[in-house]
Design a protein around this motif. Structure first.
Motif, PDB file in Angstrom:
ATOM      1  N   ILE A 183       0.879  -1.209   0.471  1.00 29.97           N
ATOM      2  CA  ILE A 183       0.204  -0.011   0.006  1.00 29.97           C
ATOM      3  C   ILE A 183       0.315   1.329   0.187  1.00 29.97           C
ATOM      4  CG2 ILE A 183      -2.061  -1.135   1.175  1.00 29.97           C
ATOM      5  CD1 ILE A 183      -0.904   0.339   3.530  1.00 29.97           C
ATOM      6  N   ALA A 184       0.114   2.200  -0.102  1.00 29.38           N
ATOM      7  CA  ALA A 184       1.220   3.814  -0.417  1.00 29.38           C
ATOM      8  C   ALA A 184       1.048   4.163   1.278  1.00 29.38           C
ATOM      9  CB  ALA A 184       0.591   4.938  -1.023  1.00 29.38           C
ATOM     10  N   ALA A 185       0.181   4.099   1.865  1.00 25.76           N
ATOM     11  CA  ALA A 185       0.375   4.132   3.120  1.00 25.76           C
ATOM     12  C   ALA A 185      -0.346   3.702   4.284  1.00 25.76           C
ATOM     13  CB  ALA A 185       0.656   5.827   3.358  1.00 25.76           C
ATOM     14  N   LEU A 186      -0.281   3.499   5.418  1.00 26.60           N
ATOM     15  CA  LEU A 186      -1.253   2.857   6.282  1.00 26.60           C
ATOM     16  C   LEU A 186      -3.144   4.034   5.979  1.00 26.60           C
ATOM     17  CD1 LEU A 186       0.814   1.352   9.662  1.00 26.60           C
ATOM     18  CD2 LEU A 186      -0.946   0.611   7.652  1.00 26.60           C
ATOM     19  N   PRO A 187      -3.861   3.104   6.466  1.00 26.61           N
ATOM     20  CA  PRO A 187      -5.098   3.675   6.403  1.00 26.61           C
ATOM     21  C   PRO A 187      -5.040   5.242   7.581  1.00 26.61           C
ATOM     22  CG  PRO A 187      -5.364   2.402   6.333  1.00 26.61           C
ATOM     23  CD  PRO A 187      -4.290   1.802   5.639  1.00 26.61           C
ATOM     24  N   PRO A 188      -5.635   6.117   7.308  1.00 30.30           N
ATOM     25  CA  PRO A 188      -6.300   6.346   8.993  1.00 30.30           C
ATOM     26  C   PRO A 188      -7.179   5.222   9.860  1.00 30.30           C
ATOM     27  CG  PRO A 188      -7.036   7.405   7.565  1.00 30.30           C
ATOM     28  CD  PRO A 188      -6.591   7.153   7.088  1.00 30.30           C
ATOM     29  N   ARG A 189      -7.472   6.054  11.364  1.00 32.45           N
ATOM     30  CA  ARG A 189      -8.736   4.657  12.034  1.00 32.45           C
ATOM     31  C   ARG A 189      -9.396   5.360  11.602  1.00 32.45           C
ATOM     32  NH1 ARG A 189      -9.916   5.636  18.010  1.00 32.45           N
ATOM     33  NH2 ARG A 189     -11.377   3.278  18.247  1.00 32.45           N
ATOM     34  N   GLY A 190     -10.310   4.381  10.858  1.00 25.66           N
ATOM     35  CA  GLY A 190     -11.873   3.868   9.889  1.00 25.66           C
ATOM     36  C   GLY A 190     -11.428   4.486   8.646  1.00 25.66           C
ATOM     37  N   GLY A 191     -10.160   4.529   7.952  1.00 26.05           N
ATOM     38  CA  GLY A 191     -10.518   4.715   6.525  1.00 26.05           C
ATOM     39  C   GLY A 191      -9.729   3.512   5.426  1.00 26.05           C
ATOM     40  N   GLU A 192      -9.668   3.319   4.646  1.00 24.54           N
ATOM     41  CA  GLU A 192      -9.398   2.052   3.274  1.00 24.54           C
ATOM     42  C   GLU A 192      -8.444   2.612   2.725  1.00 24.54           C
ATOM     43  OE1 GLU A 192     -11.355  -0.166   0.462  1.00 24.54           O
ATOM     44  OE2 GLU A 192     -13.017   0.858   1.462  1.00 24.54           O
ATOM     45  N   ALA A 193      -7.074   1.514   2.362  1.00 26.79           N
ATOM     46  CA  ALA A 193      -6.101   1.674   1.755  1.00 26.79           C
ATOM     47  C   ALA A 193      -6.582   0.716   0.462  1.00 26.79           C
ATOM     48  CB  ALA A 193      -5.119   1.500   2.163  1.00 26.79           C
ATOM     49  N   VAL A 194      -5.924   1.371  -0.278  1.00 21.17           N
ATOM     50  CA  VAL A 194      -6.128  -0.162  -1.906  1.00 21.17           C
ATOM     51  C   VAL A 194      -5.244  -0.217  -2.025  1.00 21.17           C
ATOM     52  CG1 VAL A 194      -6.738   0.006  -4.171  1.00 21.17           C
ATOM     53  CG2 VAL A 194      -8.231   1.123  -2.799  1.00 21.17           C
ATOM     54  N   ALA A 195      -4.701  -1.831  -1.954  1.00 21.35           N
ATOM     55  CA  ALA A 195      -3.687  -1.908  -1.976  1.00 21.35           C
ATOM     56  C   ALA A 195      -3.155  -2.680  -3.666  1.00 21.35           C
ATOM     57  CB  ALA A 195      -3.391  -3.779  -1.497  1.00 21.35           C
ATOM     58  N   GLY A 196      -1.648  -2.173  -3.900  1.00 23.21           N
ATOM     59  CA  GLY A 196      -1.232  -1.768  -5.558  1.00 23.21           C
ATOM     60  C   GLY A 196      -0.697  -3.778  -5.864  1.00 23.21           C
ATOM     61  N   ALA A 197      -0.681  -4.317  -3.881  1.00 23.75           N
ATOM     62  CA  ALA A 197      -0.416  -5.743  -5.475  1.00 23.75           C
ATOM     63  C   ALA A 197      -0.600  -6.371  -3.709  1.00 23.75           C
ATOM     64  CB  ALA A 197       1.089  -6.043  -5.959  1.00 23.75           C
ATOM     65  N   HIS A 198      -0.803  -7.917  -4.241  1.00 23.53           N
ATOM     66  CA  HIS A 198      -0.732  -8.803  -2.812  1.00 23.53           C
ATOM     67  C   HIS A 198      -0.204 -10.690  -2.674  1.00 23.53           C
ATOM     68  CE1 HIS A 198      -3.735 -12.443  -1.475  1.00 23.53           C
ATOM     69  NE2 HIS A 198      -3.273 -12.010  -0.767  1.00 23.53           N
ATOM     70  N   ALA A 199       0.218 -10.807  -1.880  1.00 23.96           N
ATOM     71  CA  ALA A 199       0.677 -12.225  -2.328  1.00 23.96           C
ATOM     72  C   ALA A 199       0.280 -12.992  -0.913  1.00 23.96           C
ATOM     73  CB  ALA A 199       2.271 -11.966  -2.117  1.00 23.96           C
ATOM     74  N   ARG A 200      -0.261 -13.865  -1.346  1.00 23.90           N
ATOM     75  CA  ARG A 200       0.009 -15.187   0.158  1.00 23.90           C
ATOM     76  C   ARG A 200       1.379 -16.554   0.059  1.00 23.90           C
ATOM     77  NH1 ARG A 200      -3.606 -21.218  -0.507  1.00 23.90           N
ATOM     78  NH2 ARG A 200      -4.723 -20.522   2.220  1.00 23.90           N
ATOM     79  N   ILE A 201       1.961 -16.122   1.001  1.00 25.51           N
ATOM     80  CA  ILE A 201       3.427 -16.499   0.622  1.00 25.51           C
ATOM     81  C   ILE A 201       3.249 -17.581   2.235  1.00 25.51           C
ATOM     82  CG2 ILE A 201       4.430 -15.118  -0.618  1.00 25.51           C
ATOM     83  CD1 ILE A 201       5.725 -13.410   2.055  1.00 25.51           C
ATOM     84  N   ALA A 202       3.954 -17.927   2.540  1.00 23.98           N
ATOM     85  CA  ALA A 202       4.222 -18.762   3.817  1.00 23.98           C
ATOM     86  C   ALA A 202       5.308 -17.847   5.004  1.00 23.98           C
ATOM     87  CB  ALA A 202       5.327 -20.135   3.905  1.00 23.98           C
ATOM     88  N   GLY A 203       4.816 -17.499   5.877  1.00 27.40           N
ATOM     89  CA  GLY A 203       6.013 -16.539   7.030  1.00 27.40           C
ATOM     90  C   GLY A 203       6.159 -17.201   8.149  1.00 27.40           C
ATOM     91  N   GLY A 204       6.468 -15.998   8.987  1.00 28.73           N
ATOM     92  CA  GLY A 204       6.918 -16.338  10.639  1.00 28.73           C
ATOM     93  C   GLY A 204       7.966 -17.301  10.427  1.00 28.73           C
ATOM     94  N   GLY A 205       8.009 -18.367  11.271  1.00 30.35           N
ATOM     95  CA  GLY A 205       9.126 -19.239  11.331  1.00 30.35           C
ATOM     96  C   GLY A 205       9.387 -19.825  10.249  1.00 30.35           C
ATOM     97  N   PHE A 206       8.496 -19.638   9.160  1.00 33.01           N
ATOM     98  CA  PHE A 206       9.221 -20.866   7.981  1.00 33.01           C
ATOM     99  C   PHE A 206      10.544 -19.286   7.576  1.00 33.01           C
ATOM    100  CE2 PHE A 206       8.271 -20.258   3.352  1.00 33.01           C
ATOM    101  CZ  PHE A 206       8.812 -21.346   2.862  1.00 33.01           C
ATOM    102  N   ASN A 207      10.300 -18.483   7.672  1.00 30.31           N
ATOM    103  CA  ASN A 207      10.983 -17.088   6.147  1.00 30.31           C
ATOM    104  C   ASN A 207      12.799 -17.839   7.669  1.00 30.31           C
ATOM    105  OD1 ASN A 207       9.395 -15.587   5.616  1.00 30.31           O
ATOM    106  ND2 ASN A 207       8.971 -14.746   7.412  1.00 30.31           N
ATOM    107  N   GLN A 208      12.899 -17.698   8.834  1.00 33.59           N
ATOM    108  CA  GLN A 208      14.151 -18.525   9.773  1.00 33.59           C
ATOM    109  C   GLN A 208      14.668 -19.517   9.298  1.00 33.59           C
ATOM    110  OE1 GLN A 208      13.217 -18.059  13.558  1.00 33.59           O
ATOM    111  NE2 GLN A 208      13.300 -15.472  13.446  1.00 33.59           N
ATOM    112  N   MET A 209      13.695 -20.630   8.768  1.00 33.29           N
ATOM    113  CA  MET A 209      13.896 -21.611   8.518  1.00 33.29           C
ATOM    114  C   MET A 209      14.765 -22.115   6.874  1.00 33.29           C
ATOM    115  SD  MET A 209      10.862 -24.434  10.196  1.00 33.29           S
ATOM    116  CE  MET A 209       9.294 -23.493   9.833  1.00 33.29           C
ATOM    117  N   CYS A 210      14.004 -20.893   6.228  1.00 29.30           N
ATOM    118  CA  CYS A 210      13.695 -20.881   4.934  1.00 29.30           C
ATOM    119  C   CYS A 210      15.597 -20.037   4.440  1.00 29.30           C
ATOM    120  CB  CYS A 210      13.055 -20.359   3.915  1.00 29.30           C
ATOM    121  SG  CYS A 210      13.057 -20.520   2.175  1.00 29.30           S
ATOM    122  N   ALA A 211      15.388 -19.481   5.232  1.00 34.09           N
ATOM    123  CA  ALA A 211      17.632 -18.826   5.443  1.00 34.09           C
ATOM    124  C   ALA A 211      18.264 -20.096   5.535  1.00 34.09           C
ATOM    125  CB  ALA A 211      17.250 -17.050   6.037  1.00 34.09           C
TER     126      ALA A 211
END
Length: 326
Positions: free
Chosen positions: A20-48
């Motif tokens: 996103i360009a910037a976090l929306p204000p409280r109660g506001g909305e931001a339109v994402a320019g890109a989206h992805a679904r990926i494994a994360g959390g501890g996966f990132n350490q393991m993958c590295a």
């Protein structure tokens, strides 16, 4: 001795990433320019760690449902062994990651199967000689996993190295458990905000020494990630070393700290010195923030090429836009 292996006891999740360009204000909305679904959390350490030649096994929880299926496929695809069966009652957790134009990230997490571990489940996780055990503050903060994991840790042979990653939730870990894990830790890898919670110290140059001398009686050392300042390495009985960050243009800081930890452990497992391992971790984090995605860790060969291209006499101070090693 059995070949070295990272045995990761933290929580792997699925990240839903929105740029996103910037976090929306409280109660506001931001339109994402890109989206992805990926494994994360501890996966990132393991993958590295895996991309840097270290065998990896995951001893944490994973669920039954679309996120659990997605996560297991990612773990298997990365060559990471999954030790526990999937939960029959809950899906894997997920995290909404919002990344702004400056590359900074904000999170909203929902804990799932990785936050629920029982003594019976952990009794099936058998550490091997040569294992480097990574413990996450996330798993120690969850009410349904911290006590069993604490008991499992206290049952480990004393010669197995334990790497403690406090994580941003360190303040939520019960004091008794936190003290016990710090007392058992061989290495602590943290950022400055986490170290401040652990020590009460607000001076970066003092945090590592205070943590080692007053909280980690069995530790060999402390490695603190200081963002664009690089990292502070404090080994027992030696002067503190500051390793400057490398100058890069950051596009995505998500997972930089995870990359740092995974590469550091992989280098230690190859019997590299702690200083060399920390330098490689700094380089890996610098490379990772120039790429999109939390599991953007470079391979060992990419790190070698990056380090070979650095000018030894050139300053490594990062420009203001660069944020790495988080």
């Amino acid at each position: 001795m059995t070949a070295p292996r990272m045995l990761h006891m933290g929580g792997a999740v699925v990240d839903y990433v929105y740029r996103i360009a910037a976090l929306p204000p409280r109660g506001g909305e931001a339109v994402a320019g890109a989206h992805a679904r990926i494994a994360g959390g501890g996966f990132n350490q393991m993958c590295a760690a895996r991309r840097n030649g270290l065998a990896v096994a995951y001893g944490g929880g994973h669920g039954s449902g679309p996120d659990g299926d997605f996560l297991r496929a990612a773990l298997t695809g990365a060559g990471i062994e999954v030790l526990l069966p999937r939960s029959a009652t809950i899906d894997s957790g997920n995290c909404v990651v919002m990344i702004d134009e400056a590359g900074e990230r904000s999170f909203v997490s929902w804990p799932g199967a990785e936050s629920r571990l029982s003594d019976a489940e952990l009794s099936a996780v058998h550490p091997q000689r040569g294992d480097w055990i990574v413990v996450s503050g996330y798993t120690l903060s969850y009410a349904d996993s911290r006590e069993p994991l604490h008991r499992w840790l206290t049952s480990l042979p004393p010669d197995l190295p334990v790497i403690f990653d406090p994580a941003p939730v360190v303040a939520a870990i019960p004091e008794e458990i936190l003290h016990a894990v710090l007392a058992r830790a061989t290495w602590v890898s943290a950022n400055l905000a986490e170290a401040r919670v652990l020590t009460g110290e607000n001076i970066p140059e003092r945090q590592a020494a205070v943590l080692l001398e007053h909280h980690c009686p069995a530790a060999e050392g402390i490695l603190l990630r200081a963002g664009a300042e690089g990292a502070y390495l404090q080994q027992r009985g030696e002067p503190q070393t500051r390793l400057p960050a490398f100058a890069v243009e950051a596009v995505d800081t998500n997972g930089a700290g995870d990359t740092h930890l995974g590469v550091f452990v992989a280098a230690l497992a190859r019997n590299e010195t702690a200083c060399d391992a920390a330098q490689r971790a700094n380089a890996a984090a610098a490379i990772s923030v120039t790429r999109f995605g939390g599991s953007a860790a470079p391979t060992g060969g990419e790190i070698d090429t990056f380090l070979a291209g650095q000018q030894p006499d050139a300053p490594n101070a990062a420009p203001p836009k660069t944020v790495q090693n988080q």
